[in-house]
Design a protein around this motif. Structure first.
Motif, mmCIF file in Angstrom:
data_model
loop_
_atom_site.group_PDB
_atom_site.id
_atom_site.type_symbol
_atom_site.label_atom_id
_atom_site.label_comp_id
_atom_site.label_asym_id
_atom_site.label_seq_id
_atom_site.Cartn_x
_atom_site.Cartn_y
_atom_site.Cartn_z
ATOM 1 N N SER A 1 0.831 -1.207 0.000
ATOM 2 C CA SER A 1 0.000 0.000 0.000
ATOM 3 C C SER A 1 0.862 1.253 0.000
ATOM 4 C CB SER A 1 -0.929 -0.010 1.215
ATOM 5 O OG SER A 1 -1.686 1.175 1.266
ATOM 6 N N GLN B 1 -9.172 -6.853 -5.678
ATOM 7 C CA GLN B 1 -9.787 -5.751 -4.937
ATOM 8 C C GLN B 1 -8.749 -4.991 -4.119
ATOM 9 O OE1 GLN B 1 -12.773 -4.493 -5.341
ATOM 10 N NE2 GLN B 1 -13.195 -6.067 -6.898
ATOM 11 N N ARG B 2 -7.740 -5.693 -3.628
ATOM 12 C CA ARG B 2 -6.645 -5.016 -2.938
ATOM 13 C C ARG B 2 -5.926 -4.060 -3.876
ATOM 14 N NH1 ARG B 2 -1.932 -8.861 -2.710
ATOM 15 N NH2 ARG B 2 -1.883 -8.070 -4.848
ATOM 16 N N ALA C 1 -8.183 -1.068 -4.678
ATOM 17 C CA ALA C 1 -8.273 -0.143 -3.540
ATOM 18 C C ALA C 1 -6.992 0.666 -3.382
ATOM 19 C CB ALA C 1 -8.569 -0.923 -2.261
ATOM 20 N N ASN C 2 -5.841 0.026 -3.557
ATOM 21 C CA ASN C 2 -4.568 0.732 -3.400
ATOM 22 C C ASN C 2 -4.412 1.855 -4.425
ATOM 23 O OD1 ASN C 2 -3.521 -0.639 -1.161
ATOM 24 N ND2 ASN C 2 -2.483 -2.182 -2.401
ATOM 25 N N LYS D 1 -6.760 3.332 -6.298
ATOM 26 C CA LYS D 1 -7.791 4.366 -6.166
ATOM 27 C C LYS D 1 -7.452 5.312 -5.011
ATOM 28 C CE LYS D 1 -12.133 3.744 -6.734
ATOM 29 N NZ LYS D 1 -13.539 3.275 -6.636
ATOM 30 N N SER D 2 -7.034 4.760 -3.900
ATOM 31 C CA SER D 2 -6.669 5.590 -2.757
ATOM 32 C C SER D 2 -5.497 6.495 -3.093
ATOM 33 C CB SER D 2 -6.325 4.696 -1.562
ATOM 34 O OG SER D 2 -5.821 5.456 -0.479
#
Length: 404
Positions: free
Chosen positions: A49, A150-151, A154-155, A157-158
């Motif tokens: 992340s 999905q991980r 999410a990474n 997009k964040s």
């Protein structure tokens, strides 16, 4: 988050094809996770992340418009990562359990036949020993990679949201593999026909493609093996043999792409990230119709490699569909020489004058790292090349829009 798209009406946009050199701490976390057989997942996820946030910020600061997560979540390679996300495959790297595929004899690549002494030295430097596997299809293929996908979503997009909140205006894409580049030599003991096997792969990949689009990101489909297999198939086979092989896989890819918006999808081909002779590469002209039949909005094609740079001229004869754009490689991954911005601008302008300035995005030939353990240039040089890409695109924009 900025809505991803492929067109700009006032300047040349910039991007790359996804894979960036991994930072050392991420590589070490990957190794620890492998050695612990997944027990180090929490530590790996934290490092991953942080690394994605850092690399997206660096791309934004450099001036790249369409950014990626660097493919940092892929712990094998740009294509073989998918074997960790598909049910139905088994590793048969052990020669005693390997399965030969007698259905299509494949010849050696021309480069290997012509330059065996080079490859004796070169192969030792490539770092593939620990990651190359021999996948065999032993059961029904199904997508099982929802959690890592999905991980990754999410990474990135964040990271993009944070970059945009800091004043940048970037959009994100995620690169994923095409059916033709998944276990492309088809070692299969389950499906009765090649068509059933290939479409089963495509149906599973469809879940990955759809999830990326549903998350509001842009989809890039990577397919280096499509042009590369020409050299393997045509000797001892024929060009028609290759086209039958490729046509089936492109039909399957288009099946997987059904319902994907053109303006949020792009297709990347190259002739391999190897900085090797490439004398056996199929000319782009011979596969152009196959490439242009893929139902996406953009085509990222290697054009800075000295073996292929001259091929920009084919676009004087080819008709690019009105709703499509080109993403030419104007930066090479095969050399540590940093391209001059004026050369980058020249490469962009000459193509834009053939297909239209709003239909060209400045890109790179291939990834700067084929996976976590194989990098093509030093990371400091990678960033210098991307800076040159941005500077060259700015010069091209000034010329194409006649700014003063």
């Amino acid at each position: 988050m900025v809505t991803p798209g492929l067109r700009s009406t006032d300047r040349i946009l910039t991007t790359h094809v996804g894979s960036l050199v991994r930072p050392d701490d991420l590589v070490e976390a990957m190794k620890a996770r492998r050695e612990a057989d997944g027990a180090a997942d929490t530590e790996f996820d934290a490092v991953l992340s942080r690394s994605v946030h850092d690399v997206v910020r660096q791309q934004a600061e450099t001036g790249i418009d369409l950014v990626s997560d660097g493919e940092f979540g892929k712990t094998i390679s740009w294509s073989r990562y998918i074997l960790e996300r598909l049910d139905g495959f088994e590793d048969r790297s052990d020669p005693t359990t390997a399965v030969a595929d007698p259905r299509r004899p494949l010849g050696p690549r021309t480069d290997i036949a012509k330059f065996p002494e080079f490859y004796v030295e070169y192969d030792k430097t490539q770092g593939f020993e620990d990651v190359m596997r021999n996948p065999v299809c032993i059961g029904p293929i199904a997508y099982a990679g929802h959690e890592p996908l999905q991980r990754d979503i999410a990474n990135v997009k964040s990271a993009v949201e944070k970059a945009n909140a800091a004043g940048y205006a970037v959009a994100a894409f995620l690169p994923v593999v095409a059916p033709a580049s998944v276990a492309y030599k088809r070692q299969d003991v389950y499906y009765p026909s090649e068509e059933e096997y290939v479409f089963a792969v495509a149906e599973a990949l469809r879940e990955e493609y759809r999830a990326i689009i549903d998350a509001g990101l842009m989809l890039q489909v990577d397919d280096a093996h499509l042009p590369m297999m020409y050299d393997n198939i045509v000797n001892p086979g024929t060009p028609d043999d290759f086209r039958r092989w490729a046509r089936l896989r492109i039909d399957a890819l288009n099946h997987a792409l059904e319902g994907i918006p053109l303006e949020r999808s792009r297709y990347h081909i190259c002739w391999g990230s190897f900085n090797s002779p490439h004398v056996g590469d199929v000319p782009f002209r011979e596969i152009a119709d196959l490439v242009l039949s893929v139902n996406v909005g953009g085509y990222a094609i290697e054009m800075a490699n000295p073996r292929h740079e001259h091929e920009w001229r084919v676009w004087a004869e080819l008709e690019l569909p009105a709703e499509k754009v080109l993403i030419p490689g104007v930066i090479a991954h095969t050399t540590n020489v940093v391209e001059h911005p004026e050369l980058v601008a020249e490469r962009i302008v000459r193509l834009a004058e053939l297909v239209g300035r709003e239909r060209v995005i400045g890109g790179t030939d291939c990834g700067f790292a084929q996976g976590p353990y194989v990098r093509r240039v030093h990371p400091t040089i990678m960033w210098a090349k991307l800076e040159s890409l941005v500077a060259g695109a700015r010069l091209a924009s000034e010329h194409l829009w006649r700014r003063r």
